[in-house]
Design a protein around this motif. Structure first.
Motif, PDB file in Angstrom:
ATOM      1  N   UNK A 131       1.261  -1.035  -0.025  1.00 24.17           N
ATOM      2  CA  UNK A 131       0.082  -0.124   0.454  1.00 24.17           C
ATOM      3  C   UNK A 131       0.747   1.166  -0.071  1.00 24.17           C
ATOM      4  N   UNK A 132       0.706   2.376  -1.203  1.00 21.92           N
ATOM      5  CA  UNK A 132       1.186   3.562  -0.802  1.00 21.92           C
ATOM      6  C   UNK A 132       0.931   4.302  -0.082  1.00 21.92           C
ATOM      7  N   UNK A 133       1.299   5.489   0.392  1.00 20.51           N
ATOM      8  CA  UNK A 133       0.777   6.128   1.541  1.00 20.51           C
ATOM      9  C   UNK A 133       1.101   7.535   0.498  1.00 20.51           C
ATOM     10  N   UNK A 134       0.183   9.127   0.804  1.00 23.29           N
ATOM     11  CA  UNK A 134       0.975   9.822   0.234  1.00 23.29           C
ATOM     12  C   UNK A 134      -0.566  10.629   1.513  1.00 23.29           C
ATOM     13  N   UNK A 135       0.163  11.942   0.993  1.00 22.69           N
ATOM     14  CA  UNK A 135      -0.763  13.193   1.874  1.00 22.69           C
ATOM     15  C   UNK A 135      -0.030  14.782   1.491  1.00 22.69           C
TER      16      UNK A 135
END
Length: 202
Positions: A131-135
């Motif tokens: 799972x790739x996570x960003x913000x």
């Protein structure tokens, strides 16, 4: 005389090899201790997955979080480490080891370029469970230090023409979300797979 010289050179080579091995071992141990000496590694986060859904650290309670902080535009180190994580999981699966208790996560340190759409294109190149996570940048600047991750932009002359220097660790959290282990660049996929196998089979 030639025999004596050969013996002496053999001794020198042997001693040198032993000393180099000790240095390497010390560097390896030192690398493993970079984070383990901390009292509070890890923390809460609310980020956006490459699928567009909101993800919290508590969503992974009951699983080992297998985390790497990097960025998709990284020219070398990040793809290598992500492929290493992928290879370790595939090695386990090839031996019929259940990897469902391990959640591989990629958290960007370059949220300005690593949008949800960008990560959606990037993540399929690795293990399907990733799972790739960003913000936004402000959020990432709060999350990364919790995991003792340092990052900063470097070089470049344009808005998108830059690199990001960052800590290069693979972090393993236990099923309760507490820090368990650190893998560094010197750990091989086989070594990682062995460690993970032992954990999930306990």
């Amino acid at each position: 005389m030639k025999v004596l010289r050969y013996i002496l050179w053999s001794i020198v080579i042997l001693v040198t090899a032993i000393l180099l091995g000790q240095v390497f071992s010390q560097k390896k141990d030192s690398g493993r201790q970079i984070l383990s000496s901390g009292d509070s590694i890890g923390g809460s986060y609310t980020l956006t997955a490459h699928t567009g859904v909101t993800v919290k650290n508590t969503d992974f309670k009951g699983k080992f979080q297998f985390i790497y902080f990097g960025y998709s535009f990284c020219p070398d180190v990040c793809p290598i480490e992500l492929q290493k994580m992928t290879a370790a999981l595939k090695m386990m699966e090839e031996k019929n080891v259940d990897t469902s208790a391990i959640q591989p996560l990629f958290i960007t340190v370059d949220p300005e370029r690593d949008t949800v759409a960008e990560l959606a294109n990037f993540m399929p190149g690795f293990h399907p469970n990733f799972i790739g996570l960003t913000s936004d940048l402000e959020t990432i600047q709060k999350v990364a230090p919790q995991y003792k991750i340092y990052f900063t932009k470097t070089g470049g002359t344009g808005n998108n023409d830059y690199l990001v220097n960052h800590s290069n660790y693979i972090i393993l959290m236990n099923k309760e979300g507490s820090f368990l282990k650190l893998f560094t660049a010197i750990d091989t996929p086989q070594q990682i797979a062995t460690t993970l196998t032992q954990l999930v089979q306990q």
